[in-house]
Design a protein around this motif. Structure first.
Motif, PDB file in Angstrom:
ATOM      1  N   TRP A 159       0.835  -1.204   0.000  1.00 16.96           N
ATOM      2  CA  TRP A 159       0.000   0.000   0.000  1.00 16.96           C
ATOM      3  C   TRP A 159       0.870   1.254   0.000  1.00 16.96           C
ATOM      4  CZ3 TRP A 159      -4.075   2.541  -1.122  1.00 16.96           C
ATOM      5  CH2 TRP A 159      -4.385   3.747  -0.483  1.00 16.96           C
ATOM      6  N   ALA A 187       2.242   1.799  -3.471  1.00 13.19           N
ATOM      7  CA  ALA A 187       1.193   2.254  -4.385  1.00 13.19           C
ATOM      8  C   ALA A 187       0.841   3.717  -4.119  1.00 13.19           C
ATOM      9  CB  ALA A 187      -0.047   1.370  -4.238  1.00 13.19           C
ATOM     10  N   THR A 235       3.677   6.023  -5.228  1.00 18.51           N
ATOM     11  CA  THR A 235       3.837   6.022  -6.675  1.00 18.51           C
ATOM     12  C   THR A 235       2.708   6.782  -7.349  1.00 18.51           C
ATOM     13  OG1 THR A 235       4.952   3.869  -6.599  1.00 18.51           O
ATOM     14  CG2 THR A 235       4.078   4.565  -8.728  1.00 18.51           C
ATOM     15  N   MET A 236       1.490   6.590  -6.876  1.00 17.95           N
ATOM     16  CA  MET A 236       0.328   7.211  -7.506  1.00 17.95           C
ATOM     17  C   MET A 236       0.103   8.640  -7.033  1.00 17.95           C
ATOM     18  SD  MET A 236      -0.645   4.848  -9.548  1.00 17.95           S
ATOM     19  CE  MET A 236      -2.181   5.569 -10.148  1.00 17.95           C
ATOM     20  N   ASP A 239      -6.280   6.862  -6.357  1.00 20.54           N
ATOM     21  CA  ASP A 239      -5.549   6.219  -7.447  1.00 20.54           C
ATOM     22  C   ASP A 239      -4.674   5.087  -6.927  1.00 20.54           C
ATOM     23  OD1 ASP A 239      -6.684   7.882  -9.298  1.00 20.54           O
ATOM     24  OD2 ASP A 239      -5.012   9.294  -9.360  1.00 20.54           O
ATOM     25  N   ALA A 240      -4.131   5.263  -5.715  1.00 25.28           N
ATOM     26  CA  ALA A 240      -3.306   4.205  -5.131  1.00 25.28           C
ATOM     27  C   ALA A 240      -4.127   2.943  -4.891  1.00 25.28           C
ATOM     28  CB  ALA A 240      -2.688   4.684  -3.820  1.00 25.28           C
ATOM     29  N   GLY A 251      -4.575   1.323  -8.211  1.00 25.83           N
ATOM     30  CA  GLY A 251      -3.339   0.697  -8.672  1.00 25.83           C
ATOM     31  C   GLY A 251      -3.021  -0.567  -7.905  1.00 25.83           C
ATOM     32  N   LEU A 252      -3.224  -0.524  -6.584  1.00 29.05           N
ATOM     33  CA  LEU A 252      -2.967  -1.709  -5.775  1.00 29.05           C
ATOM     34  C   LEU A 252      -3.912  -2.843  -6.158  1.00 29.05           C
ATOM     35  CD1 LEU A 252      -1.528  -3.106  -3.435  1.00 29.05           C
ATOM     36  CD2 LEU A 252      -3.148  -2.020  -1.870  1.00 29.05           C
ATOM     37  N   CYS A 290       0.682   0.247 -11.166  1.00 34.37           N
ATOM     38  CA  CYS A 290       0.572   1.674 -10.884  1.00 34.37           C
ATOM     39  C   CYS A 290       1.114   2.510 -12.040  1.00 34.37           C
ATOM     40  CB  CYS A 290       1.319   2.017  -9.599  1.00 34.37           C
ATOM     41  SG  CYS A 290       0.531   1.406  -8.086  1.00 34.37           S
ATOM     42  N   ARG A 337      -1.281   2.670 -14.877  1.00 33.73           N
ATOM     43  CA  ARG A 337      -2.366   3.625 -14.636  1.00 33.73           C
ATOM     44  C   ARG A 337      -1.897   5.053 -14.854  1.00 33.73           C
ATOM     45  NH1 ARG A 337      -7.343   3.294 -12.551  1.00 33.73           N
ATOM     46  NH2 ARG A 337      -8.141   1.176 -12.308  1.00 33.73           N
ATOM     47  N   ASP A 364       8.110   8.467 -14.979  1.00 34.28           N
ATOM     48  CA  ASP A 364       7.590   7.311 -14.257  1.00 34.28           C
ATOM     49  C   ASP A 364       8.688   6.445 -13.656  1.00 34.28           C
ATOM     50  OD1 ASP A 364       5.221   8.276 -15.229  1.00 34.28           O
ATOM     51  OD2 ASP A 364       5.108   6.841 -16.879  1.00 34.28           O
TER      52      ASP A 364
END
Length: 229
Positions: free
Chosen positions: A39, A42, A45-46, A51-52, A55-56, A88, A91, A148
């Motif tokens: 978590w 994610a 990163t997001m 959004d996390a 992505g997770l 992630c 996305r 990214d």
């Protein structure tokens, strides 16, 4: 899982193997074991909780379906991180326009869920708490502008503290590539945050792995990530 062994006595590899063999509880046990760090990765990163979470979830669905392709060439946790980070990044690439959106108003609620700056003690001066909050928002905004690959490398190395060699496995690239991405990312963040770049990372970054800028490093761990599903 059979026998008298409890969930904590079963290795990650055995849990994944049990999932592939049809054990309906094995994957949930595996995810629960690594939920906090997945978590945190994610979220960082997001850049925001909504959004996390997406992505997770994408990463966990992919890991659930691809478990049979795991060959044991890396640790299970390394493989899980690779799948989640890739989900992630996918996305992010599919919705780059979100980078221009303002940060969500509810980030304060998630300060203890893998935020980029550790939560301040209750007894701390309110003015210092406000400064920390401003710095956290600035780091999140700056991090969102990085390419990214640089963002993923910095999240895993500087913020989650994984060894460069393990991050190279997670990102499926060479160790030197991870070092270069981190170095370039740190230098760029230093400019965006208005802090001195780490020694040796001004101009053309080397392939070394010096300490990150103080405004970027974080050692806090997430406390209560959302349930998958």
């Amino acid at each position: 899982m059979t026998g008298s062994l409890g969930p904590d006595d079963v290795s990650d590899a055995d849990l994944l193997r049990a999932h592939v063999d049809g054990d309906t509880d094995a994957f949930g046990t595996l995810f629960a074991r690594h939920r906090d760090r997945l978590w945190a990765v994610a979220l960082r990163t997001m850049g925001n909780p909504d959004d996390a979470a997406d992505g997770l979830q994408d990463g966990l669905v992919a890991a659930y379906r691809r478990a049979g392709s795991f060959r044991g060439e890396a640790a299970v946790t390394t493989w899980l991180h690779r799948v989640v980070v890739n989900a992630c990044l996918d996305r992010i690439r599919a919705s780059r326009s979100r980078r221009a959106e303002p940060l969500p108003d509810d980030l304060e609620e998630y300060e203890r869920r893998g935020s980029l700056v550790s939560a301040a003690p209750v007894s701390e001066d309110p003015a210092e708490v406000a400064v920390r909050g401003d710095r956290r928002d600035a780091v999140l905004a700056a991090l969102a502008t990085l390419p990214d690959e640089q963002r993923a490398a910095l999240v895993l190395v500087d913020m989650e503290g994984y060894p460069v060699s393990e991050v190279a496995e997670m990102l499926d690239c060479a160790v030197g590539t991870v070092k270069s991405r981190c170095s370039r990312g740190r230098a760029r963040l230093a400019v965006l945050l208005g802090v001195p770049a780490p020694e040796g990372e001004r101009g053309h970054p080397p392939d070394g792995n010096p300490d990150p800028t103080p405004s970027v490093r974080s050692t806090d761990a997430p406390r209560a990530p959302p349930a998958a599903g």
